[in-house]
Motif scaffolding. Sequence first.
Motif, PDB file in Angstrom:
ATOM      1  N   ALA A 142      44.508   1.594  83.243  1.00  0.00           N
ATOM      2  CA  ALA A 142      45.163   1.179  84.482  1.00  0.00           C
ATOM      3  C   ALA A 142      44.356   1.649  85.701  1.00  0.00           C
ATOM      4  CB  ALA A 142      46.582   1.729  84.540  1.00  0.00           C
ATOM      5  N   VAL A 143      43.799   2.859  85.585  1.00  0.00           N
ATOM      6  CA  VAL A 143      43.000   3.404  86.684  1.00  0.00           C
ATOM      7  C   VAL A 143      41.671   2.660  86.794  1.00  0.00           C
ATOM      8  CG1 VAL A 143      41.785   5.460  87.529  1.00  0.00           C
ATOM      9  CG2 VAL A 143      44.073   5.676  86.514  1.00  0.00           C
ATOM     10  N   ALA A 144      41.050   2.410  85.610  1.00  0.00           N
ATOM     11  CA  ALA A 144      39.736   1.751  85.618  1.00  0.00           C
ATOM     12  C   ALA A 144      39.755   0.520  84.727  1.00  0.00           C
ATOM     13  CB  ALA A 144      38.663   2.732  85.130  1.00  0.00           C
ATOM     14  N   PRO A 145      40.302  -0.588  85.245  1.00  0.00           N
ATOM     15  CA  PRO A 145      40.482  -1.804  84.427  1.00  0.00           C
ATOM     16  C   PRO A 145      39.175  -2.323  83.829  1.00  0.00           C
ATOM     17  CG  PRO A 145      41.595  -1.996  86.536  1.00  0.00           C
ATOM     18  CD  PRO A 145      40.743  -0.786  86.625  1.00  0.00           C
ATOM     19  N   ASN A 146      38.060  -2.094  84.522  1.00  0.00           N
ATOM     20  CA  ASN A 146      36.791  -2.633  84.025  1.00  0.00           C
ATOM     21  C   ASN A 146      36.335  -1.963  82.740  1.00  0.00           C
ATOM     22  OD1 ASN A 146      36.564  -4.492  86.031  1.00  0.00           O
ATOM     23  ND2 ASN A 146      35.509  -3.061  87.413  1.00  0.00           N
ATOM     24  N   LEU A 147      36.896  -0.796  82.478  1.00  0.00           N
ATOM     25  CA  LEU A 147      36.528  -0.057  81.263  1.00  0.00           C
ATOM     26  C   LEU A 147      36.805  -0.892  80.010  1.00  0.00           C
ATOM     27  CD1 LEU A 147      35.312   2.684  80.775  1.00  0.00           C
ATOM     28  CD2 LEU A 147      37.619   3.620  80.473  1.00  0.00           C
ATOM     29  N   THR A 148      37.916  -1.660  80.024  1.00  0.00           N
ATOM     30  CA  THR A 148      38.244  -2.477  78.844  1.00  0.00           C
ATOM     31  C   THR A 148      37.140  -3.491  78.596  1.00  0.00           C
ATOM     32  OG1 THR A 148      39.504  -3.966  80.262  1.00  0.00           O
ATOM     33  CG2 THR A 148      40.741  -2.272  79.081  1.00  0.00           C
ATOM     34  N   THR A 149      36.604  -4.062  79.660  1.00  0.00           N
ATOM     35  CA  THR A 149      35.534  -5.049  79.507  1.00  0.00           C
ATOM     36  C   THR A 149      34.258  -4.400  78.960  1.00  0.00           C
ATOM     37  OG1 THR A 149      36.453  -6.307  81.352  1.00  0.00           O
ATOM     38  CG2 THR A 149      34.208  -6.822  80.689  1.00  0.00           C
ATOM     39  N   VAL A 150      33.978  -3.190  79.433  1.00  0.00           N
ATOM     40  CA  VAL A 150      32.796  -2.465  78.930  1.00  0.00           C
ATOM     41  C   VAL A 150      32.895  -2.286  77.415  1.00  0.00           C
ATOM     42  CG1 VAL A 150      31.500  -0.301  79.016  1.00  0.00           C
ATOM     43  CG2 VAL A 150      32.441  -1.297  81.118  1.00  0.00           C
ATOM     44  N   ILE A 151      34.097  -1.816  76.973  1.00  0.00           N
ATOM     45  CA  ILE A 151      34.302  -1.594  75.528  1.00  0.00           C
ATOM     46  C   ILE A 151      34.236  -2.923  74.781  1.00  0.00           C
ATOM     47  CG2 ILE A 151      35.926  -0.767  73.784  1.00  0.00           C
ATOM     48  CD1 ILE A 151      37.032   1.139  75.934  1.00  0.00           C
ATOM     49  N   ALA A 152      34.887  -3.964  75.360  1.00  0.00           N
ATOM     50  CA  ALA A 152      34.908  -5.276  74.704  1.00  0.00           C
ATOM     51  C   ALA A 152      33.489  -5.811  74.525  1.00  0.00           C
ATOM     52  CB  ALA A 152      35.739  -6.249  75.527  1.00  0.00           C
ATOM     53  N   ARG A 153      32.674  -5.753  75.583  1.00  0.00           N
ATOM     54  CA  ARG A 153      31.275  -6.210  75.520  1.00  0.00           C
ATOM     55  C   ARG A 153      30.530  -5.493  74.403  1.00  0.00           C
ATOM     56  NH1 ARG A 153      30.124  -8.321  80.791  1.00  0.00           N
ATOM     57  NH2 ARG A 153      31.244 -10.298  80.661  1.00  0.00           N
ATOM     58  N   ALA A 154      30.792  -4.191  74.304  1.00  0.00           N
ATOM     59  CA  ALA A 154      30.076  -3.374  73.311  1.00  0.00           C
ATOM     60  C   ALA A 154      30.324  -3.865  71.890  1.00  0.00           C
ATOM     61  CB  ALA A 154      30.488  -1.911  73.445  1.00  0.00           C
ATOM     62  N   ILE A 155      31.515  -4.465  71.637  1.00  0.00           N
ATOM     63  CA  ILE A 155      31.795  -4.944  70.277  1.00  0.00           C
ATOM     64  C   ILE A 155      31.798  -6.468  70.224  1.00  0.00           C
ATOM     65  CG2 ILE A 155      33.032  -2.876  69.508  1.00  0.00           C
ATOM     66  CD1 ILE A 155      35.649  -4.283  70.154  1.00  0.00           C
ATOM     67  N   GLY A 156      31.180  -7.101  71.215  1.00  0.00           N
ATOM     68  CA  GLY A 156      30.949  -8.542  71.124  1.00  0.00           C
ATOM     69  C   GLY A 156      32.087  -9.422  71.586  1.00  0.00           C
ATOM     70  N   ILE A 157      33.033  -8.869  72.352  1.00  0.00           N
ATOM     71  CA  ILE A 157      34.102  -9.691  72.935  1.00  0.00           C
ATOM     72  C   ILE A 157      33.821  -9.781  74.431  1.00  0.00           C
ATOM     73  CG2 ILE A 157      36.587  -9.853  73.359  1.00  0.00           C
ATOM     74  CD1 ILE A 157      36.899  -8.124  70.784  1.00  0.00           C
ATOM     75  N   SER A 158      33.985 -10.983  75.018  1.00  0.00           N
ATOM     76  CA  SER A 158      33.506 -11.165  76.386  1.00  0.00           C
ATOM     77  C   SER A 158      34.392 -10.494  77.433  1.00  0.00           C
ATOM     78  CB  SER A 158      33.346 -12.654  76.684  1.00  0.00           C
ATOM     79  OG  SER A 158      34.554 -13.323  76.409  1.00  0.00           O
ATOM     80  N   ARG A 159      35.716 -10.525  77.233  1.00  0.00           N
ATOM     81  CA  ARG A 159      36.589  -9.981  78.263  1.00  0.00           C
ATOM     82  C   ARG A 159      37.471  -8.858  77.737  1.00  0.00           C
ATOM     83  NH1 ARG A 159      40.110 -14.224  81.171  1.00  0.00           N
ATOM     84  NH2 ARG A 159      40.767 -14.496  79.009  1.00  0.00           N
ATOM     85  N   GLY A 160      37.747  -7.912  78.599  1.00  0.00           N
ATOM     86  CA  GLY A 160      38.610  -6.794  78.220  1.00  0.00           C
ATOM     87  C   GLY A 160      40.018  -7.230  77.875  1.00  0.00           C
ATOM     88  N   THR A 161      40.523  -8.225  78.623  1.00  0.00           N
ATOM     89  CA  THR A 161      41.886  -8.689  78.340  1.00  0.00           C
ATOM     90  C   THR A 161      41.974  -9.315  76.952  1.00  0.00           C
ATOM     91  OG1 THR A 161      41.226 -10.641  79.575  1.00  0.00           O
ATOM     92  CG2 THR A 161      42.676  -9.087  80.683  1.00  0.00           C
TER      93      THR A 161
END
Lengths: 236, 138
Positions: free
Chosen positions: B47-66
């Motif tokens: 919630a504090v750093a929403p972009n973090l989900t995208t960083v993790i998602a990218r790392a495992i080959g998913i384009s968006r954090g959502t």
Amino acid sequence: MAETAVSIDRSVALGTWVVIPVFNEAVVIARVVRELREVFPNVVCVDDGSGDGSWEAVRAATPHALRHLVNRGQGAALQTGTAYALRRGAERIAHFDADGQHRVEDLARMVRCVADGDCDIALGDRFGGDVTRVPAGRRLLLRCAVAFHRVASGIALNDVHNGLRVLSRPAAERIELTADRMAHASEIIDLIARSGLRVRQVPVTIDYTDYSRAKGQHWTGGFRIMFHYLVGRALG
Amino acid sequence: MTAFQIFLIAALAAVGVTLVALALRGAIGRVAALLWLAVVSAGIVFAVAPNLTTVIARAIGISRGTDLLLYLLVLVVLYGFLAIYLKLRRVRRELTLLVRELAIREASAGRGEPRGEGEPRGEGAPAGNREPGGGRTT
């Protein structure tokens, strides 16, 4: 119904406990039990949480009246009646429908079959005689159920989901129904197929009345039963 | 920080406080409480750093954090349904056994248990002797 003289040995009749699951059958249950008790005095009625005065009718009709405080389904009611009858020393257990579609003389023939040691379990077979008595829609539905069980249970029967059955005491002790609702009729076929018990199919007549047909399964119910049966098998 | 982020953090924090209170009172197990706290904490971090989900998602080959959250949600919901269904089955089974025992006891008590033992067993006495008649107490 028929004033046919049902001849059966008195001790055989007394050793046979007839279990009737009752769910909202207040209109017919008294007559069904009365006719039955003329031949088989030990009739166990299991009122499965009816809300229509069936319980009062059942209590007046037989001293062996049991009541499920909460509706648990036909399979559960049969198992309750069976457990009760076994505790009271029954030598044979019979299943009989509450809606008056079965005939006492048919039951007597099936009881004799088990009592004589010809088989451990006698199953009613409505296709063993005059098939035209079975309504066409019903026939089609049941033929499908038969084909289904030929594959699913690996047992070739003429008729499945016929409520008329007689089990010897050892057979009744080995077959414990856990499918609470209508899938018990499929479950019992599986249990029979696996148990190696000797089965005999006895031709019986089903009296399809407007009442019994109204209470009976709609064809969509067949799918629900199949679903419950398959889930039950998958999850054990 | 947007208003929704603040609302989300406050809500998650409330859940966290409730969890701690329940765990201290012994209402839920310690392990369960820690696991749920981990989930809630992760929620606050995201919630504090929403972009973090995208960083993790990218790392495992998913384009968006959502999308990552959606996939995880689907798994959790499916597992939850299955667990609840299995539990329900067990409870239904237990209910049936309970209702059965009650039915048999009620019927047996009405006529006094002694009569039940070794009853017919096929000896040829007339039925009239066996039927309890007024056996039921009402």
